[in-house]
Design a protein around this motif. Structure first.
Motif, PDB file in Angstrom:
ATOM      1  N   GLN A 549    -160.184 -20.909 -32.121  1.00  0.00           N
ATOM      2  CA  GLN A 549    -159.575 -19.882 -31.583  1.00  0.00           C
ATOM      3  C   GLN A 549    -158.275 -20.319 -30.825  1.00  0.00           C
ATOM      4  OE1 GLN A 549    -161.659 -17.514 -28.314  1.00  0.00           O
ATOM      5  NE2 GLN A 549    -159.751 -16.373 -27.684  1.00  0.00           N
ATOM      6  N   GLN A 550    -157.215 -19.688 -30.923  1.00  0.00           N
ATOM      7  CA  GLN A 550    -155.845 -20.494 -30.578  1.00  0.00           C
ATOM      8  C   GLN A 550    -155.283 -19.250 -29.558  1.00  0.00           C
ATOM      9  OE1 GLN A 550    -153.222 -21.222 -33.750  1.00  0.00           O
ATOM     10  NE2 GLN A 550    -154.031 -23.088 -34.080  1.00  0.00           N
ATOM     11  N   ASP A 551    -155.103 -19.687 -28.333  1.00  0.00           N
ATOM     12  CA  ASP A 551    -154.004 -19.158 -27.372  1.00  0.00           C
ATOM     13  C   ASP A 551    -152.732 -19.501 -27.054  1.00  0.00           C
ATOM     14  OD1 ASP A 551    -156.652 -17.839 -26.816  1.00  0.00           O
ATOM     15  OD2 ASP A 551    -157.267 -19.226 -25.353  1.00  0.00           O
ATOM     16  N   VAL A 552    -151.960 -18.696 -27.125  1.00  0.00           N
ATOM     17  CA  VAL A 552    -150.464 -18.829 -27.085  1.00  0.00           C
ATOM     18  C   VAL A 552    -150.020 -18.532 -25.927  1.00  0.00           C
ATOM     19  CG1 VAL A 552    -148.353 -18.441 -28.192  1.00  0.00           C
ATOM     20  CG2 VAL A 552    -150.263 -18.575 -29.593  1.00  0.00           C
ATOM     21  N   GLN A 553    -149.379 -19.180 -25.059  1.00  0.00           N
ATOM     22  CA  GLN A 553    -148.760 -18.783 -23.970  1.00  0.00           C
ATOM     23  C   GLN A 553    -147.300 -19.409 -23.843  1.00  0.00           C
ATOM     24  OE1 GLN A 553    -151.019 -20.770 -20.839  1.00  0.00           O
ATOM     25  NE2 GLN A 553    -152.881 -19.190 -20.926  1.00  0.00           N
ATOM     26  N   PHE A 554    -146.430 -18.584 -22.839  1.00  0.00           N
ATOM     27  CA  PHE A 554    -145.072 -19.079 -22.704  1.00  0.00           C
ATOM     28  C   PHE A 554    -144.869 -19.364 -21.243  1.00  0.00           C
ATOM     29  CE2 PHE A 554    -145.075 -16.022 -26.559  1.00  0.00           C
ATOM     30  CZ  PHE A 554    -144.209 -16.687 -27.219  1.00  0.00           C
ATOM     31  N   GLN A 555    -144.437 -20.583 -21.191  1.00  0.00           N
ATOM     32  CA  GLN A 555    -144.326 -21.307 -19.855  1.00  0.00           C
ATOM     33  C   GLN A 555    -142.758 -21.023 -19.606  1.00  0.00           C
ATOM     34  OE1 GLN A 555    -146.551 -22.168 -17.798  1.00  0.00           O
ATOM     35  NE2 GLN A 555    -148.164 -21.674 -19.323  1.00  0.00           N
ATOM     36  N   ALA A 556    -142.480 -20.675 -18.209  1.00  0.00           N
ATOM     37  CA  ALA A 556    -140.923 -20.616 -17.789  1.00  0.00           C
ATOM     38  C   ALA A 556    -140.526 -21.825 -17.299  1.00  0.00           C
ATOM     39  CB  ALA A 556    -140.919 -19.367 -16.973  1.00  0.00           C
ATOM     40  N   VAL A 557    -139.129 -22.163 -17.526  1.00  0.00           N
ATOM     41  CA  VAL A 557    -138.560 -23.320 -16.974  1.00  0.00           C
ATOM     42  C   VAL A 557    -137.047 -22.817 -16.206  1.00  0.00           C
ATOM     43  CG1 VAL A 557    -137.670 -25.664 -17.210  1.00  0.00           C
ATOM     44  CG2 VAL A 557    -139.815 -24.938 -18.531  1.00  0.00           C
ATOM     45  N   GLN A 558    -136.868 -23.149 -15.236  1.00  0.00           N
ATOM     46  CA  GLN A 558    -135.584 -22.705 -14.623  1.00  0.00           C
ATOM     47  C   GLN A 558    -134.549 -23.852 -14.334  1.00  0.00           C
ATOM     48  OE1 GLN A 558    -136.568 -20.539 -11.019  1.00  0.00           O
ATOM     49  NE2 GLN A 558    -136.704 -18.460 -12.187  1.00  0.00           N
ATOM     50  N   ALA A 559    -133.317 -23.393 -14.672  1.00  0.00           N
ATOM     51  CA  ALA A 559    -132.168 -24.497 -14.112  1.00  0.00           C
ATOM     52  C   ALA A 559    -131.210 -23.618 -13.211  1.00  0.00           C
ATOM     53  CB  ALA A 559    -131.398 -24.850 -15.536  1.00  0.00           C
ATOM     54  N   ASN A 560    -131.134 -23.720 -12.071  1.00  0.00           N
ATOM     55  CA  ASN A 560    -130.484 -23.141 -11.021  1.00  0.00           C
ATOM     56  C   ASN A 560    -129.380 -23.822 -10.515  1.00  0.00           C
ATOM     57  OD1 ASN A 560    -132.554 -21.083 -11.114  1.00  0.00           O
ATOM     58  ND2 ASN A 560    -133.870 -22.261  -9.818  1.00  0.00           N
ATOM     59  N   PHE A 561    -128.449 -23.241  -9.937  1.00  0.00           N
ATOM     60  CA  PHE A 561    -127.373 -23.660  -9.180  1.00  0.00           C
ATOM     61  C   PHE A 561    -127.553 -22.867  -7.674  1.00  0.00           C
ATOM     62  CE2 PHE A 561    -123.127 -23.039  -7.349  1.00  0.00           C
ATOM     63  CZ  PHE A 561    -122.698 -24.143  -7.265  1.00  0.00           C
ATOM     64  N   THR A 562    -127.731 -23.937  -6.574  1.00  0.00           N
ATOM     65  CA  THR A 562    -128.070 -23.492  -5.245  1.00  0.00           C
ATOM     66  C   THR A 562    -127.029 -24.116  -4.356  1.00  0.00           C
ATOM     67  OG1 THR A 562    -130.210 -23.323  -6.073  1.00  0.00           O
ATOM     68  CG2 THR A 562    -129.847 -23.051  -3.700  1.00  0.00           C
ATOM     69  N   VAL A 563    -126.657 -23.378  -3.590  1.00  0.00           N
ATOM     70  CA  VAL A 563    -125.633 -23.644  -2.449  1.00  0.00           C
ATOM     71  C   VAL A 563    -126.207 -23.120  -1.075  1.00  0.00           C
ATOM     72  CG1 VAL A 563    -123.490 -23.590  -1.407  1.00  0.00           C
ATOM     73  CG2 VAL A 563    -123.642 -23.577  -3.875  1.00  0.00           C
ATOM     74  N   ASN A 564    -126.909 -23.926  -0.143  1.00  0.00           N
ATOM     75  CA  ASN A 564    -127.430 -23.528   1.141  1.00  0.00           C
ATOM     76  C   ASN A 564    -126.289 -24.187   2.296  1.00  0.00           C
ATOM     77  OD1 ASN A 564    -129.722 -22.461   0.251  1.00  0.00           O
ATOM     78  ND2 ASN A 564    -130.664 -24.352  -0.093  1.00  0.00           N
ATOM     79  N   VAL A 565    -125.882 -23.342   3.212  1.00  0.00           N
ATOM     80  CA  VAL A 565    -124.927 -23.532   4.064  1.00  0.00           C
ATOM     81  C   VAL A 565    -125.613 -23.089   5.342  1.00  0.00           C
ATOM     82  CG1 VAL A 565    -122.631 -23.293   4.994  1.00  0.00           C
ATOM     83  CG2 VAL A 565    -123.020 -23.212   2.364  1.00  0.00           C
ATOM     84  N   THR A 566    -125.718 -24.061   6.369  1.00  0.00           N
ATOM     85  CA  THR A 566    -126.259 -23.781   7.515  1.00  0.00           C
ATOM     86  C   THR A 566    -125.113 -24.038   8.811  1.00  0.00           C
ATOM     87  OG1 THR A 566    -128.405 -24.463   7.005  1.00  0.00           O
ATOM     88  CG2 THR A 566    -127.956 -24.162   9.303  1.00  0.00           C
TER      89      THR A 566
END
Length: 666
Positions: A549-566
């Motif tokens: 039996q074969q199970d196929v799954q799709f995994q997510a990978v993110q590439a983000n641009f983040t700016v945090n200002v305090t």
């Protein structure tokens, strides 16, 4: 007489000429602006420069609608504009016609996208000239700055009250007084006192906490105030004047007409001080049993108040205090402070007893103006909150305090001290991402296909051409006929492919997000890309007759641009920014089924800028070079023979710049 009339006529003529010149300059300035706006609008809408021929008689609105239909320019006009117009225009630009109508019929133009709106021009209303003096109140640190030059005291007090929220009253005699002075970044009370000293004024703080400003001559001299006023005594009390170490003086305030008391006692029992002051002030009071049993020998401590020093050798034998010019309620607070006693007012009778007595506990609702009542009890120090029960009432943004009057007053004072306006910081970001790419691919490929190949391909914009066997044989035959070289002929399925391509591109991305956050709270901006890769899992079940039996799954990978200002705002409206920038990009898949490779760039910085200034951050630059080749072994390394192969040279560059501009808004 004739000469006098002649001079008057000349003066009136010159005045009218000056006024007409001034109005003409104002009008020319407006039409110059309209002409400039029309010229700028026509750069994106060429129909506005179209020349038309129109001869019609009707209203201005009908002529404008006719021009709009003829030139396909989006024009709307106020229906109230119905002036008659008889026109004959030949080879005239549309923008010139619109400018003529504005000048002739006192009209104005507004531009919205691709639409021009025509409406009646209304001259701007001139605002009344304000006083030259400057009043600036910093709501963050409650500091006041004054720069006054012959300003009326009434207008100055009004502006201070409007900006600070502090009640300031001015006497009628001093309202029109002209004042001067400069005070820089001082507490409001100190600033008013300095202003009073510089302009011979008197500042009086009322019992309600307001400031009353009057001339010096309006205030009754101090020596006249220090006279006792005869008042009826409310009952048979002790003869306090016979008590050693006790001095009581009653004073009438010249402004509020309230009675104030000055008391000085040296080692005197609490009850005797209380009786003497209450009789002189005409106040009714009631002592509970525990107070009478102790005889005033409560658990007091040596303490110093803001009016004088207390020196007590034996705390059980008496109290030493000195207070000057306070109200009866303030006197009671100072007298009972540090003891186990408190008071409560019911029908103008002061009930005095132990703080834990049920009848003396009070409840008070305090509504917050700037802060949230949610979890406000967590910021109150334990030494204050443990004495009072604090219940948040979120529906009214209030807190309910329950306890003794002194403890409630202490808690209320602390809550009012922290209930200040928290400034909001608007953060403008300008993010510029520039990506440059250059690809050069060359090569010669020869081989034998499954079927005869016809000559085909493209020469421009890049060379990508395939020569079939017939074309190659013709070339070989030509070479043999010229006596150069005889290579024979190739098979019918032979082909030669030539490739020479160069790609160059530049991508500029610019975004202008705007963030808003409270002081010392982080603001975040995040954009990203999500990619999915496939994972396959094989499961074998059973021994004999196994099932796969074969199970196929799709995994997510993110590439983000983040700016945090305090942001952190200081008292002088300098802003300290903590900036964290993180950028991650995909590099492509290494192999099928594996997560795509990523590259991450990150920097954090702490900077200090002035309110409204812009600062540039960035320098996140990456260079990528890729060279690859394919050819025959060993021969591919020989400079001349390496032409028989493929070469690929890819060069890319990206640069990220970030501009940050913080702006304080209240």
């Amino acid at each position: 007489m004739t000469m006098y009339l002649y001079k008057i006529s000349i003066t009136l003529f010159l005045t009218c000429l000056s006024l007409s010149t001034l109005f003409a300059q104002i009008g020319d300035t407006r039409f110059d602006r309209l002409e400039s706006d029309l010229e700028l609008f026509s750069r994106n809408h060429n129909n506005l420069r179209q020349k038309i021929d129109i001869s019609a008689a009707g209203s201005v609105q009908e002529i404008v609608l006719a021009i709009a239909q003829q030139t396909k320019v989006n024009i709307t006009i106020d229906p109230k504009i119905q002036e008659p117009l008889s026109s004959n225009f030949s080879k005239v630009k549309v923008q010139d016609v619109l400018l003529y109508l504005c000048r002739q019929y006192n009209l104005d133009l507004a531009f919205s996208g691709s639409i021009i709106t025509i409406f009646r021009y209304e001259p701007p209303i001139k605002e009344p000239i304000q006083a030259v003096g400057a009043v600036k109140y910093n709501k963050f640190n409650n500091k006041l700055t004054l720069d006054l030059d012959q300003d009326t005291l009434g207008s100055v007090a009004r502006r201070i009250a409007q900006q600070s929220g502090q009640n300031i009253l001015v006497s009628k005699q001093a309202k029109e007084l002209l004042v001067d002075g400069y005070v820089g970044d001082a507490e409001i009370k100190d600033a008013l006192n300095l202003l009073a000293k510089a302009n011979d004024l008197k500042i009086i703080t009322t019992a309600e906490g307001a400031f009353y400003i009057a001339k010096l001559e309006e205030v009754v001299p101090e020596e006249e105030l220090n006279k006792k006023k005869g008042r009826p005594k409310l009952g048979a009390g002790v003869d306090y004047e016979a008590i050693t170490g006790l001095s009581i003086e009653i004073i009438e305030d010249s402004i509020t007409k309230d009675y104030l008391v000055s008391v000085e006692a040296q080692n005197v029992p609490l009850i005797q001080i209380l009786k003497g002051v209450s009789i002189e002030m005409g106040k009714d009071y009631f002592l509970f049993e525990e107070v009478r049993q102790k005889g005033g020998n409560t658990n007091t401590n040596n303490r110093t108040n803001r009016f004088g020093n207390n020196n007590t050798q034996n705390s059980n034998s008496g109290i030493s205090l000195k207070v000057e010019r306070v109200s009866y309620d303030e006197f009671m607070t100072y007298l009972l402070q540090g003891t186990t006693l408190t008071y409560k007012i019911e029908e103008e009778i002061y009930l005095i007893g132990d703080r834990e007595r049920e009848g003396l506990r009070q409840t008070k609702v305090i509504q917050l103006q700037y802060r949230s009542a949610n979890e406000i009890e967590k910021v109150i120090p334990p030494e204050i909150s443990e004495k009072v029960k604090i219940i948040p009432f979120l529906e009214l943004n209030s807190v309910i305090l329950s306890g003794s009057a002194p403890n409630i007053a202490e808690t209320e004072l602390f809550i009012k001290d922290i209930d200040k306006l928290v400034p909001v910081v608007q953060i403008e970001l300008i993010i510029m991402d520039v990506q440059r790419n250059r690809l050069i691919e060359t090569g010669i490929e020869m081989g034998v296909g499954e079927a005869p190949v016809e000559s085909q391909g493209s020469i421009s914009p890049g060379l990508n051409f395939t020569f079939g066997a017939s074309t190659v044989n013709n070339l070989l035959g030509t070479l043999a006929g010229q006596g150069i070289v005889n290579l024979g002929r190739v098979v019918p399925n032979f082909y030669v492919s030539l490739t020479a391509v160069e790609d160059a591109g530049i991508i500029k991305t610019r975004s202008k997000p705007q963030l808003a956050t409270l002081n010392s709270h982080a603001a975040s901006f995040n954009i990203g890309e999500t990619r999915y890769y496939q994972q396959t899992r094989t499961t074998v079940q059973g021994v004999q007759g196994a099932v796969t039996q074969q199970d196929v799954q799709f995994q997510a990978v993110q590439a983000n641009f983040t700016v945090n200002v305090t942001p952190f705002i200081s008292g002088d409206e300098q802003i300290t920014l903590e900036v964290v920038v993180e950028q991650s990009d995909f590099l492509g898949e290494i192999q099928v089924g594996a997560p795509p490779a990523q590259i991450t760039r990150k920097f954090d910085s702490k900077i200090r800028v002035k309110n409204g200034d812009m600062v540039a951050l960035g320098g996140l630059e990456s260079d990528r070079r890729e060279r690859s080749g394919r050819g025959l072994p060993f021969m591919n390394r020989i400079p001349i023979l390496n032409l028989f192969g493929r070469r690929k040279n890819n060069k890319s560059n990206s640069e990220l710049l970030i501009f940050i501009r913080p702006l304080i808004i209240y």
